[in-house]
Scaffold this motif. Structure first.
Motif, PDB file in Angstrom:
ATOM      1  N   LYS A  52      -3.236  -1.799   5.728  1.00  0.00           N
ATOM      2  CA  LYS A  52      -4.409  -1.433   4.927  1.00  0.00           C
ATOM      3  C   LYS A  52      -4.058  -0.328   3.935  1.00  0.00           C
ATOM      4  O   LYS A  52      -3.217   0.515   4.223  1.00  0.00           O
ATOM      5  CB  LYS A  52      -5.521  -0.912   5.850  1.00  0.00           C
ATOM      6  CG  LYS A  52      -6.120  -1.981   6.718  1.00  0.00           C
ATOM      7  CD  LYS A  52      -7.043  -1.361   7.750  1.00  0.00           C
ATOM      8  CE  LYS A  52      -8.330  -0.899   7.121  1.00  0.00           C
ATOM      9  NZ  LYS A  52      -9.325  -0.500   8.132  1.00  0.00           N
ATOM     10  N   PRO A  53      -4.719  -0.325   2.795  1.00  0.00           N
ATOM     11  CA  PRO A  53      -4.543   0.805   1.885  1.00  0.00           C
ATOM     12  C   PRO A  53      -5.371   2.003   2.346  1.00  0.00           C
ATOM     13  O   PRO A  53      -6.373   1.835   3.051  1.00  0.00           O
ATOM     14  CB  PRO A  53      -5.059   0.263   0.548  1.00  0.00           C
ATOM     15  CG  PRO A  53      -6.006  -0.820   0.913  1.00  0.00           C
ATOM     16  CD  PRO A  53      -5.585  -1.366   2.239  1.00  0.00           C
ATOM     17  N   TYR A  54      -4.922   3.184   1.984  1.00  0.00           N
ATOM     18  CA  TYR A  54      -5.689   4.403   2.289  1.00  0.00           C
ATOM     19  C   TYR A  54      -5.560   5.356   1.119  1.00  0.00           C
ATOM     20  O   TYR A  54      -4.675   5.213   0.275  1.00  0.00           O
ATOM     21  CB  TYR A  54      -5.200   5.048   3.592  1.00  0.00           C
ATOM     22  CG  TYR A  54      -3.747   5.455   3.607  1.00  0.00           C
ATOM     23  CD1 TYR A  54      -2.757   4.546   3.980  1.00  0.00           C
ATOM     24  CD2 TYR A  54      -3.360   6.741   3.254  1.00  0.00           C
ATOM     25  CE1 TYR A  54      -1.424   4.920   3.996  1.00  0.00           C
ATOM     26  CE2 TYR A  54      -2.032   7.115   3.269  1.00  0.00           C
ATOM     27  CZ  TYR A  54      -1.062   6.199   3.636  1.00  0.00           C
ATOM     28  OH  TYR A  54       0.268   6.564   3.650  1.00  0.00           O
ATOM     29  N   SER A  55      -6.487   6.306   1.058  1.00  0.00           N
ATOM     30  CA  SER A  55      -6.495   7.242  -0.057  1.00  0.00           C
ATOM     31  C   SER A  55      -5.733   8.505   0.304  1.00  0.00           C
ATOM     32  O   SER A  55      -5.605   8.852   1.480  1.00  0.00           O
ATOM     33  CB  SER A  55      -7.932   7.587  -0.453  1.00  0.00           C
ATOM     34  OG  SER A  55      -8.518   6.466  -1.074  1.00  0.00           O
ATOM     35  N   VAL A  56      -5.243   9.169  -0.728  1.00  0.00           N
ATOM     36  CA  VAL A  56      -4.388  10.337  -0.540  1.00  0.00           C
ATOM     37  C   VAL A  56      -4.919  11.459  -1.431  1.00  0.00           C
ATOM     38  O   VAL A  56      -5.138  11.261  -2.623  1.00  0.00           O
ATOM     39  CB  VAL A  56      -2.929  10.009  -0.930  1.00  0.00           C
ATOM     40  CG1 VAL A  56      -2.063  11.239  -0.760  1.00  0.00           C
ATOM     41  CG2 VAL A  56      -2.410   8.855  -0.098  1.00  0.00           C
ATOM     42  N   ALA A  57      -5.144  12.628  -0.817  1.00  0.00           N
ATOM     43  CA  ALA A  57      -5.559  13.781  -1.623  1.00  0.00           C
ATOM     44  C   ALA A  57      -4.368  14.309  -2.396  1.00  0.00           C
ATOM     45  O   ALA A  57      -4.400  14.423  -3.611  1.00  0.00           O
ATOM     46  CB  ALA A  57      -6.155  14.863  -0.730  1.00  0.00           C
ATOM     47  N   HIS A  58      -3.290  14.650  -1.667  1.00  0.00           N
ATOM     48  CA  HIS A  58      -2.052  15.016  -2.334  1.00  0.00           C
ATOM     49  C   HIS A  58      -0.912  14.907  -1.335  1.00  0.00           C
ATOM     50  O   HIS A  58      -1.136  14.766  -0.120  1.00  0.00           O
ATOM     51  CB  HIS A  58      -2.128  16.412  -2.954  1.00  0.00           C
ATOM     52  CG  HIS A  58      -2.269  17.506  -1.940  1.00  0.00           C
ATOM     53  ND1 HIS A  58      -3.462  17.788  -1.327  1.00  0.00           N
ATOM     54  CD2 HIS A  58      -1.367  18.377  -1.416  1.00  0.00           C
ATOM     55  CE1 HIS A  58      -3.305  18.797  -0.482  1.00  0.00           C
ATOM     56  NE2 HIS A  58      -2.045  19.168  -0.511  1.00  0.00           N
ATOM     57  N   VAL A  59       0.297  14.945  -1.849  1.00  0.00           N
ATOM     58  CA  VAL A  59       1.493  14.768  -1.029  1.00  0.00           C
ATOM     59  C   VAL A  59       2.370  15.993  -1.208  1.00  0.00           C
ATOM     60  O   VAL A  59       2.611  16.437  -2.332  1.00  0.00           O
ATOM     61  CB  VAL A  59       2.271  13.500  -1.461  1.00  0.00           C
ATOM     62  CG1 VAL A  59       3.504  13.325  -0.595  1.00  0.00           C
ATOM     63  CG2 VAL A  59       1.377  12.285  -1.365  1.00  0.00           C
ATOM     64  N   GLU A  60       2.827  16.556  -0.060  1.00  0.00           N
ATOM     65  CA  GLU A  60       3.798  17.645  -0.128  1.00  0.00           C
ATOM     66  C   GLU A  60       5.158  17.078   0.261  1.00  0.00           C
ATOM     67  O   GLU A  60       5.265  16.267   1.171  1.00  0.00           O
ATOM     68  CB  GLU A  60       3.413  18.768   0.842  1.00  0.00           C
ATOM     69  CG  GLU A  60       2.123  19.487   0.465  1.00  0.00           C
ATOM     70  CD  GLU A  60       1.587  20.302   1.624  1.00  0.00           C
ATOM     71  OE1 GLU A  60       2.392  20.710   2.485  1.00  0.00           O
ATOM     72  OE2 GLU A  60       0.358  20.510   1.674  1.00  0.00           O
ATOM     73  N   ILE A  66       1.783  13.595   3.894  1.00  0.00           N
ATOM     74  CA  ILE A  66       0.728  12.926   3.135  1.00  0.00           C
ATOM     75  C   ILE A  66      -0.637  13.354   3.661  1.00  0.00           C
ATOM     76  O   ILE A  66      -0.913  13.219   4.859  1.00  0.00           O
ATOM     77  CB  ILE A  66       0.874  11.390   3.257  1.00  0.00           C
ATOM     78  CG1 ILE A  66       2.234  10.952   2.723  1.00  0.00           C
ATOM     79  CG2 ILE A  66      -0.238  10.688   2.511  1.00  0.00           C
ATOM     80  CD1 ILE A  66       2.648   9.592   3.183  1.00  0.00           C
ATOM     81  N   HIS A  67      -1.469  13.884   2.806  1.00  0.00           N
ATOM     82  CA  HIS A  67      -2.841  14.221   3.191  1.00  0.00           C
ATOM     83  C   HIS A  67      -3.691  12.961   3.001  1.00  0.00           C
ATOM     84  O   HIS A  67      -4.203  12.694   1.915  1.00  0.00           O
ATOM     85  CB  HIS A  67      -3.355  15.383   2.352  1.00  0.00           C
ATOM     86  CG  HIS A  67      -2.616  16.657   2.633  1.00  0.00           C
ATOM     87  ND1 HIS A  67      -3.125  17.650   3.428  1.00  0.00           N
ATOM     88  CD2 HIS A  67      -1.381  17.074   2.244  1.00  0.00           C
ATOM     89  CE1 HIS A  67      -2.252  18.646   3.510  1.00  0.00           C
ATOM     90  NE2 HIS A  67      -1.184  18.321   2.802  1.00  0.00           N
ATOM     91  N   ALA A  68      -3.815  12.182   4.085  1.00  0.00           N
ATOM     92  CA  ALA A  68      -4.395  10.847   3.991  1.00  0.00           C
ATOM     93  C   ALA A  68      -5.869  10.866   4.353  1.00  0.00           C
ATOM     94  O   ALA A  68      -6.320  11.648   5.191  1.00  0.00           O
ATOM     95  CB  ALA A  68      -3.651   9.895   4.919  1.00  0.00           C
ATOM     96  N   TYR A  69      -6.628  10.009   3.699  1.00  0.00           N
ATOM     97  CA  TYR A  69      -8.057   9.846   3.973  1.00  0.00           C
ATOM     98  C   TYR A  69      -8.378   8.363   4.001  1.00  0.00           C
ATOM     99  O   TYR A  69      -7.600   7.531   3.539  1.00  0.00           O
ATOM    100  CB  TYR A  69      -8.897  10.536   2.893  1.00  0.00           C
ATOM    101  CG  TYR A  69      -8.778  12.042   2.909  1.00  0.00           C
ATOM    102  CD1 TYR A  69      -9.697  12.821   3.587  1.00  0.00           C
ATOM    103  CD2 TYR A  69      -7.723  12.668   2.237  1.00  0.00           C
ATOM    104  CE1 TYR A  69      -9.579  14.201   3.602  1.00  0.00           C
ATOM    105  CE2 TYR A  69      -7.598  14.042   2.254  1.00  0.00           C
ATOM    106  CZ  TYR A  69      -8.534  14.810   2.939  1.00  0.00           C
ATOM    107  OH  TYR A  69      -8.412  16.158   2.950  1.00  0.00           O
TER     108      TYR A  69
END
Lengths: 277, 319
Positions: free
Chosen positions: B277-285, B293-296
């Protein structure tokens, strides 16, 4: 003294002809009142100093009717299926007799319709014709504007080419950014989480059935209010709307004199009477 | 409930808690439909029905009460009055019955309107439901088999095009940018970035050369067809529509996007890369296999997933 036959006397042939024309009209009028209604609509009193700006509403109506007619014909050849929509548009444009013309009328007429809507709205605004007692007609007009824009949005997808697809992606995602309900609105418009065949047929149904029906109903209400409330004079007019002029035998319009209230003179008289026209 | 009537005090019903309870029940139904349709919504329905019944009973109390008997009006015959001949007298009008509170015509009006409302509701509810509900049902992302791992050489970006629903045809074609990051804890690690721009959903393009001469096509089952084109997105990714720019990890660097590019979950099954599944990302360090990955949960383009703006999008439709 022999009376010379008057010139105005009609020949028997002409009388027969007139009777033949009038008879069906009388038949219709007696049973429906439609002839009188149409006469009332077409020959109602308007201010003596109306000008070309007052024709913008009729022009918009004409543009919409052109859209409705060409759209109905296009629907006879168009196929709202993701695998054949683009081909059917190609077929209409390149193969069918006069298809290029009818599609062109619909495509360019869409812009003409929206542009005329805005011109008409500008006229109403600048003439102050939205003021009492016509506020409701302004609101109906705004609903018509929104419906017209929705027609543009839903119709833009139907050619199903790259421009149509990506413009609709952007348009739906734009709706999706509305707070709280945006994500649900976007899914509703798409008919799912992703654009697909359901989106195309959904937009087709909205574009040719739901929104045009709404527009026809709103136009009916709009025109009813125009006839009931009368046409506004231009702001530079010295006469109250609905009147013809001092030398004409003035018949008050069937609006209880309310049609002139945006005029300065009439308005002050209205104020003097404590708001009773 | 009713105050005693005296003077010209307006005839108004007294305050009642039943409508408030009814409204609370309706609110409970609406909240329950989103939160828990199987438990909370029926509770709300029960509350609404009970209070609706009590409210209706309270509101119609006067109508249902036994009418007080009213003394029939008596006409004292005048002393000197002569009986009028029948053809001179007023026509006999049936007087309404004393105490009749709900005449037949009003009953017929109410039943016509009520029946119309019932018919309208019976038609409208399923039609509107049919229009709205299917858009939110069975919306998911199937797993997509992208072929053997050998097709994804380590450290190389591949423009990977596949069909989300092969049976739906071209309209379901999607693109992801995939890089094999090498081994991480004995497992292959991949960066799989969706090409859907986080601004308004246009397809982002790699900022760097593509190598179409090295294109590879993999035929899958059920009409699945995967194309792999190597690219070197040294400058990250850019969107042609409104100029959003991203670095190679998908972090926004410029332009209107509100977050990083979405990513796909993945798994390795029998030596093959399977897209989830796809997921959204706030930002990646960080980057590559060390990326944090800051995943949502998947959100639509243009919707914030972090920061204070996330309160604008509290609920996502079921995907």
């Amino acid at each position: 003294m022999a009376v010379a036959p008057t010139r105005t006397r009609k020949s028997a042939r002409r009388q027969k002809l007139e009777a033949a024309i009038i008879y069906p009209l009388d038949w219709l009028e007696e049973r429906s009142g439609l002839v009188g209604g149409l006469r009332y609509f077409l020959f109602r009193k308007v201010p003596g100093d109306t000008n070309w700006f007052h024709t913008l509403g009729s022009a918009t109506l004409t543009a919409f009717l052109v859209q409705a007619i060409t759209g109905v014909i296009l629907a006879m050849y168009y196929q709202p299926d993701p695998n054949s929509a683009y081909q059917s548009i190609n077929h209409i444009t390149n193969d069918l007799t006069l298809g290029w013309l009818v599609r062109g009328m619909h495509k360019w007429g869409a812009s003409v319709f929206i542009i005329l809507l805005f011109f008409h709205m500008a006229r109403v605004f600048l003439f102050g014709a939205y003021k009492y007692p016509r506020e409701l007609n302004w609101i109906v007009g705004v609903l018509l504007l929104v419906s017209g824009m929705l027609e543009g949005f839903t119709g833009y997808l139907l050619p199903w080419d790259q421009t149509a697809y990506w413009a609709t992606v952007v348009g739906i995602n734009l709706n999706g950014t509305a707070p709280i309900l945006g994500p649900f609105l976007a899914d509703f418009l798409r008919g799912g989480a992703e654009i697909g065949g359901d989106t195309l047929s959904r937009f087709y149904s909205l574009h040719m059935l739901l929104i045009p029906g709404l527009i026809f109903a709103l136009i009916g209400l709009h025109l009813y209010l125009v006839v009931r409330l009368g046409v506004t004079s231009p702001p530079w007019s010295r006469e109250a709307a609905g009147g013809l002029g001092p030398d004409d035998d003035y018949e008050p319009a069937r609006t209880n004199g309310r049609s002139g209230l945006t005029q300065p003179t009439a308005r002050s008289a209205w104020r003097r009477n404590g708001g009773n026209a | 409930m009713m105050e005693p009537q005296h003077g010209d005090r307006p005839h108004l019903p007294g305050p009642s808690l039943y409508p408030i309870g009814f409204a609370a029940g309706i609110a409970c139904i609406l909240v329950g439909l989103i939160v828990n349709p199987k438990v909370i919504a029926p509770i709300g329905a029960v509350i609404a029905i009970v209070f609706g019944f009590l409210w209706a009973r309270d509101a119609t109390k006067e109508y249902r009460a036994v009418p007080e008997p009213i003394e029939p009006e008596r006409h004292e015959p005048l002393q000197d009055a002569q009986a009028l001949p029948a053809n001179l007298g007023e026509p006999a009008m049936p007087e309404s019955e004393p105490g009749e509170r709900f005449p037949r015509s009003r009953f017929l009006e109410a039943s016509t309107l009520g029946l119309g409302a019932v018919i309208g509701g019976l038609v409208t509810v399923p039609v509107v439901g049919f229009m709205v509900v299917p858009a939110f049902e069975g919306q998911g992302y199937p797993n997509v088999d992208l072929g053997p791992l050998d097709n994804f050489p380590e450290g190389k970006w591949l423009i990977t095009t596949f069909y989300m629903h092969p049976e739906a045809g071209t309209v379901s074609r999607r693109t992801a940018y995939i890089r094999n990051n090498g081994q991480l804890n004995g497992e292959p690690s991949f960066t799989i970035i969706s090409n859907r721009c986080a601004h308004l959903g246009c397809p982002v393009q790699p900022n760097g050369p593509e190598q179409p001469d090295q294109k590879k096509v993999v035929q899958g089952v059920k009409g699945q067809r995967i194309t792999l084109v190597p690219t070197i997105p040294a400058g990250g990714f850019g969107c042609p529509c409104h100029g959003g720019q991203y670095d190679p990890e998908g972090n926004r660097t410029a332009g209107p996007p509100v977050r990083s590019l979405d990513r796909y979950e993945y798994s390795i099954v029998n030596g093959r890369l399977v897209l989830g599944k796809p997921y959204s990302v706030a930002h990646v360090e960080g980057e590559g296999k060390d990326a944090k990955i800051h995943a949502y949960k998947l959100a639509g383009p243009g919707q914030h997933v972090d920061g204070w703006e996330q309160i604008l999008y509290p609920i996502q439709p079921p995907h």
